[in-house]
Structures are given as structure tokens and as C-alpha cells.
Design an enzyme around this catalytic site. Structure first.
Site, PDB file in Angstrom:
ATOM      1  CB  CYS A   1      -0.896  -0.030   1.237  1.00 46.97           C
ATOM      2  SG  CYS A   1      -1.684   1.522   1.680  1.00 46.97           S
TER       3      CYS A   1
ATOM      4  CB  CYS B   1       0.498   1.542   4.163  1.00 48.76           C
ATOM      5  SG  CYS B   1      -1.222   1.032   4.166  1.00 48.76           S
TER       6      CYS B   1
END
Length: 144
Positions: A69, A72
Site C-alpha cells: 500500500c 501506508c
């Protein structure tokens, strides 16, 4: 003297009792000798998660994230820095949802990054989406 606070060690997962006024003194784990407040998030998995959430007397801020991600990965350094700013008022932890899909399902994490604050073993707040350092700190402090 104030009531003791229970802290779970990031390293050995032992439970320690520390007088609240001694939290700023750099307490160490009575079992393994490692620092209890090290300014870094604990890496939790299916085996250690419940112990940290239920046995820490301090609130626990958990970042549910994935290594694939982009947001993230962009938020990761800010979350790590937030540990320095938020300890000893709360503990910080991270859960890799790819390695621990059961935790993501149990806590209904549908998108990452998701940050959940636990107090007394129960969810007290949730934020979905990446935040910068100031965003993480100000969001978390509203629950103190």
C-alpha cells in the site's frame, strides 16, 4: 504514590507493573530487561495482539497497514515518529494485514491504512486513510 500501570513489553510480551509517575524514567521489562517505552511501535501479530490490547493500561494506537500500500508506506515514518511524541501517554503498534488477515477481518479493516485507538481493550476511535505526523498526534490526543 499513584496506582501502577500495566505495560506489555514489545519484545517478550511480559506484563510489567510500573508506577505512573515512573513512566518518564525509562522503565525496563522485569522479564527481559528491554525498555518498555522505546519510542517505536510494537509489531503485533495474531498471537500477541490481544495481550497488548487487553493488558496495557495505557491506550494503544494501532496502525493496520500493508507493505503493498503506497499510502501506508508514506505514512509509516510519521507513525514511527508519533511514538516519540505520544509515549508515555499511549502505546503505538502496527499490524501487517497481509501477514495477519484474521486481525483485519476481526476488526473490520476494509481499507489501509486504518488507525484504531483501543482503550481498556475496546475500540475508542478509528481513522481510515493516511495522515501526516501532526495529523496522527492531534487525532490520537483527542482520546486522552
Amino acid at each position: 504514590m499513584s496506582d501502577p500501570v500495566h505495560l506489555v513489553c514489545h519484545y517478550c510480551h511480559g506484563i510489567n507493573r510500573v508506577p505512573r509517575e515512573r513512566l518518564i524514567d525509562g522503565p525496563k521489562c522485569g522479564k527481559c530487561g528491554q525498555p518498555l517505552l522505546n519510542g517505536a511501535p510494537a509489531q503485533l501479530d495474531e498471537k500477541s495482539f490481544d495481550r497488548h490490547i487487553r493488558r496495557n493500561d495505557l491506550p494503544v494506537l494501532v496502525d493496520f497497514w500493508s507493505p503493498t500500500c503506497g499510502p501506508c508506506m508514506m505514512m509509516a515514518p510519521a507513525f514511527d515518529q508519533a511514538a516519540h511524541r505520544l509515549e508515555p501517554a499511549m502505546r503505538l503498534a502496527k499490524v501487517n494485514v497481509q501477514s495477519n488477515p484474521g486481525l483485519a477481518m476481526r476488526h473490520e479493516v476494509r481499507g489501509v491504512p486504518t488507525v484504531i485507538l483501543f482503550k481498556g481493550g475496546a475500540e475508542a476511535g478509528r481513522n481510515v486513510g493516511a495522515m501526516d505526523l501532526e495529523g496522527i498526534v492531534s487525532w490520537a490526543r483527542q482520546y486522552l
